[in-house]
Design a protein around this motif. Structure first.
Motif, PDB file in Angstrom:
ATOM      1  N   UNK A 192       0.844  -1.204   0.000  1.00  0.00           N
ATOM      2  CA  UNK A 192       0.000   0.000   0.000  1.00  0.00           C
ATOM      3  C   UNK A 192       0.872   1.245   0.000  1.00  0.00           C
ATOM      4  N   UNK A 193       1.932   1.226   0.787  1.00  0.00           N
ATOM      5  CA  UNK A 193       2.841   2.372   0.798  1.00  0.00           C
ATOM      6  C   UNK A 193       3.464   2.618  -0.557  1.00  0.00           C
ATOM      7  N   UNK A 194       3.864   1.541  -1.241  1.00  0.00           N
ATOM      8  CA  UNK A 194       4.447   1.696  -2.578  1.00  0.00           C
ATOM      9  C   UNK A 194       3.432   2.281  -3.556  1.00  0.00           C
ATOM     10  N   UNK A 195       2.212   1.802  -3.497  1.00  0.00           N
ATOM     11  CA  UNK A 195       1.191   2.247  -4.447  1.00  0.00           C
ATOM     12  C   UNK A 195       0.742   3.683  -4.166  1.00  0.00           C
ATOM     13  N   UNK A 196       0.694   4.057  -2.893  1.00  0.00           N
ATOM     14  CA  UNK A 196       0.251   5.420  -2.556  1.00  0.00           C
ATOM     15  C   UNK A 196       1.185   6.475  -3.125  1.00  0.00           C
ATOM     16  N   UNK A 197       2.439   6.123  -3.334  1.00  0.00           N
ATOM     17  CA  UNK A 197       3.376   7.085  -3.910  1.00  0.00           C
ATOM     18  C   UNK A 197       3.000   7.450  -5.340  1.00  0.00           C
ATOM     19  N   UNK A 198       2.195   6.602  -5.986  1.00  0.00           N
ATOM     20  CA  UNK A 198       1.804   6.842  -7.367  1.00  0.00           C
ATOM     21  C   UNK A 198       0.454   7.537  -7.486  1.00  0.00           C
ATOM     22  N   UNK A 199      -0.180   7.826  -6.352  1.00  0.00           N
ATOM     23  CA  UNK A 199      -1.531   8.380  -6.378  1.00  0.00           C
ATOM     24  C   UNK A 199      -1.554   9.861  -6.048  1.00  0.00           C
ATOM     25  N   UNK A 200      -2.465  10.596  -6.679  1.00  0.00           N
ATOM     26  CA  UNK A 200      -2.723  11.966  -6.224  1.00  0.00           C
ATOM     27  C   UNK A 200      -3.530  11.924  -4.934  1.00  0.00           C
ATOM     28  N   UNK A 201      -3.725  13.058  -4.326  1.00  0.00           N
ATOM     29  CA  UNK A 201      -4.497  13.122  -3.085  1.00  0.00           C
ATOM     30  C   UNK A 201      -5.987  13.051  -3.413  1.00  0.00           C
ATOM     31  N   UNK A 202      -6.505  11.821  -3.495  1.00  0.00           N
ATOM     32  CA  UNK A 202      -7.906  11.623  -3.817  1.00  0.00           C
ATOM     33  C   UNK A 202      -8.528  10.684  -2.786  1.00  0.00           C
ATOM     34  N   UNK A 203      -9.752  10.230  -3.047  1.00  0.00           N
ATOM     35  CA  UNK A 203     -10.465   9.395  -2.079  1.00  0.00           C
ATOM     36  C   UNK A 203      -9.748   8.064  -1.857  1.00  0.00           C
ATOM     37  N   UNK A 204      -9.268   7.456  -2.916  1.00  0.00           N
ATOM     38  CA  UNK A 204      -8.576   6.175  -2.780  1.00  0.00           C
ATOM     39  C   UNK A 204      -7.303   6.343  -1.945  1.00  0.00           C
ATOM     40  N   UNK A 205      -6.573   7.401  -2.230  1.00  0.00           N
ATOM     41  CA  UNK A 205      -5.360   7.683  -1.464  1.00  0.00           C
ATOM     42  C   UNK A 205      -5.699   7.872   0.018  1.00  0.00           C
TER      43      UNK A 205
END
Length: 253
Positions: A192-205
């Protein structure tokens, strides 16, 4: 994050968690020993003796040679489980788009947990959108050794694309909260930490960060809490960093 060297920490009544290959060591452990000749190993992939096919497939866990891929795919159906698991690891070292569908097919069919574990690793290394659903299903339903590797394999969706990242996070969050094996939960936190680095600040993040914070604050296992903390620190989310700092100041950690 846990890997194959940590599998002895787990227990599962269905299957021993360590693959027979985990303790065989490298074929070329010493740097001065030359790697196997790929041409010789390619020929041995067709050998009539299972031991020779296994050793040849293992060689391609170290060698990168696209010529081996069709042979390794075929060996996924070998009658010998050690050949099949070696072929899976060989494909993981030589990932190919053409291997994805055969890997998925045999993940669903192979009775041997060692083989499925290798297939999951190979599917992650293939970094293909088609791997997302079977990896998520393995994380939900397979034995603990396979779930362990499925959790970390899903982190590879970060290299597939935004939609794949969005699809990988929900099953990881579910396993982070519900999986009964601490090592699996730890790998979920790492992914999850690895994937969050690829996300903008949205609901999923935000949902993913909340899940990591919950694991950090509430998980019964110290190792999971530490891995959740490391994941949060790696992402650098301001809200999470403030929470960690506050808890440390209060002596909670």
């Amino acid at each position: 994050m846990y890997d194959e060297d940590d599998l002895n920490l787990l227990e599962d009544p269905e299957v021993e968690l360590e693959s027979p290959l985990d303790h065989l060591g490298s074929l070329t452990a010493e740097s001065e020993v030359p790697k196997p000749d790929p041409n010789v190993m390619l020929a041995l992939l067709e050998a009539p003796q299972p031991q020779q096919r296994m050793l040849a497939a293992r060689a391609f866990c170290e060698l990168e040679d696209e010529r081996a891929t069709p042979h390794l795919i075929r060996l996924l159906t070998d009658t010998c489980p050690l050949v099949r698991v070696s072929a899976a690891y060989g494909i993981g070292r030589n990932p190919s788009a053409e291997a994805v569908e055969p890997l998925i097919t045999h993940l669903n069919r192979d009775w041997n947990g060692y083989v499925r574990k290798g297939i999951v690793w190979a599917l992650g290394n293939c970094r293909d959108r088609r791997s997302l659903a079977p990896l998520a299903e393995a994380l939900r339903t397979d034995i603990s050794a396979v779930r362990l590797w499925a959790a970390s394999a899903l982190a590879q969706m970060s290299e597939v694309g935004y939609e794949a990242v969005l699809g990988a996070i929900p099953p990881l969050i579910e396993a982070l909260v519900r999986d009964p094996v601490a090592a699996v939960r730890s790998n979920c936190a790492w992914s999850i930490g690895q994937l969050c680095r690829e996300l903008p600040s949205n609901v999923v993040y935000a949902t993913a960060i909340d899940a990591l914070i919950q694991a950090f604050a509430e998980d019964e296992d110290l190792g999971v809490r530490e891995d959740a903390k490391s994941a949060l620190l790696g992402v650098g989310d301001p809200r999470a960093l403030q929470l960690i700092e506050t808890l440390e100041q209060e002596g909670w950690l």
